[in-house]
Design a protein around this motif. Structure first.
Motif, PDB file in Angstrom:
ATOM      1  N   GLN A   1       0.830  -1.200   0.000  1.00 50.71           N
ATOM      2  CA  GLN A   1       0.000   0.000   0.000  1.00 50.71           C
ATOM      3  C   GLN A   1       0.865   1.250   0.000  1.00 50.71           C
ATOM      4  O   GLN A   1       1.955   1.248   0.549  1.00 50.71           O
ATOM      5  N   LEU A   2       0.353   2.299  -0.622  1.00 44.54           N
ATOM      6  CA  LEU A   2       0.968   3.623  -0.595  1.00 44.54           C
ATOM      7  C   LEU A   2      -0.004   4.576   0.090  1.00 44.54           C
ATOM      8  O   LEU A   2      -1.210   4.353   0.082  1.00 44.54           O
ATOM      9  N   LEU A   3       0.531   5.622   0.655  1.00 42.04           N
ATOM     10  CA  LEU A   3      -0.298   6.648   1.267  1.00 42.04           C
ATOM     11  C   LEU A   3       0.009   7.986   0.607  1.00 42.04           C
ATOM     12  O   LEU A   3       1.171   8.327   0.407  1.00 42.04           O
ATOM     13  N   LEU A   4      -1.044   8.709   0.258  1.00 42.22           N
ATOM     14  CA  LEU A   4      -0.910  10.045  -0.285  1.00 42.22           C
ATOM     15  C   LEU A   4      -1.698  10.994   0.593  1.00 42.22           C
ATOM     16  O   LEU A   4      -2.650  10.586   1.257  1.00 42.22           O
ATOM     17  N   LYS A   5      -1.309  12.265   0.605  1.00 39.47           N
ATOM     18  CA  LYS A   5      -1.985  13.245   1.453  1.00 39.47           C
ATOM     19  C   LYS A   5      -2.162  14.558   0.711  1.00 39.47           C
ATOM     20  O   LYS A   5      -1.470  14.844  -0.281  1.00 39.47           O
TER      21      LYS A   5
END
Length: 168
Positions: free
Chosen positions: A160-164
């Protein structure tokens, strides 16, 4: 008529459609029907969707064209999920099932308006590394990568990747 994103109430027909779409989407994304169906059974099955319907912290946004649904995501404002994010009032977007980049844009534009109306200052998104269309679309919308190890789950089929994005 144009496409628009709206909140939906989870009823049997909606849940059945969402589960079917999620199975197709994740089976394609993970390049495995078995892995896609297993992931959906854990996260977006009909019982899981009805559980979401009863959780006031999680809401479903869905794109419709006329009366036909086509894409959806979940907005999660749970304090437990968001408590260690360094922001005053963060909100998480997860379980994004879409048909094309235009619908990603529609969903996220609406999610950002909702976040702004509710005075959230930060949106963060959980997505899979292999979901290049979603990743590229969100980066084009001003989302940036960040690290938040508490949000990662070990049982996932791919990384998984997280973006903000900060909301003004």
């Amino acid at each position: 008529m144009s496409k628009k994103a709206q909140f939906v109430v989870i009823v049997q027909d909606t849940a059945t459609w969402m589960e079917d779409q999620a199975k197709k989407f994740y089976s394609n994304l993970f390049l495995s029907e078995t892995i896609g169906e297993k992931y959906v059974a854990e996260t977006l099955s009909i019982p899981a969707l009805f559980k979401v319907q009863n959780d006031f912290n999680i809401e479903v946004l869905m794109v419709h064209e006329n009366e036909t649904p086509s894409s959806f995501l979940q907005l999660n404002s749970s304090r437990i999920l968001n408590e260690k994010i360094e922001a005053s009032k963060p909100i998480c977007i997860e379980h994004i099932v879409y048909s094309d980049a235009e619908e990603i844009q529609i969903l996220f534009d609406r999610a950002e308006v909702i976040a702004q109306q509710r005075k959230h200052d930060f949106i963060w998104v959980k997505l899979f590394e292999s979901d290049l269309i979603l990743k590229e679309t969100l980066i084009g919308m001003g989302y940036t990568a960040f690290n938040f190890s508490e949000a990662m789950t070990e049982n996932l089929p791919v990384k998984q990747l997280l973006l903000k994005k900060e909301i003004n």
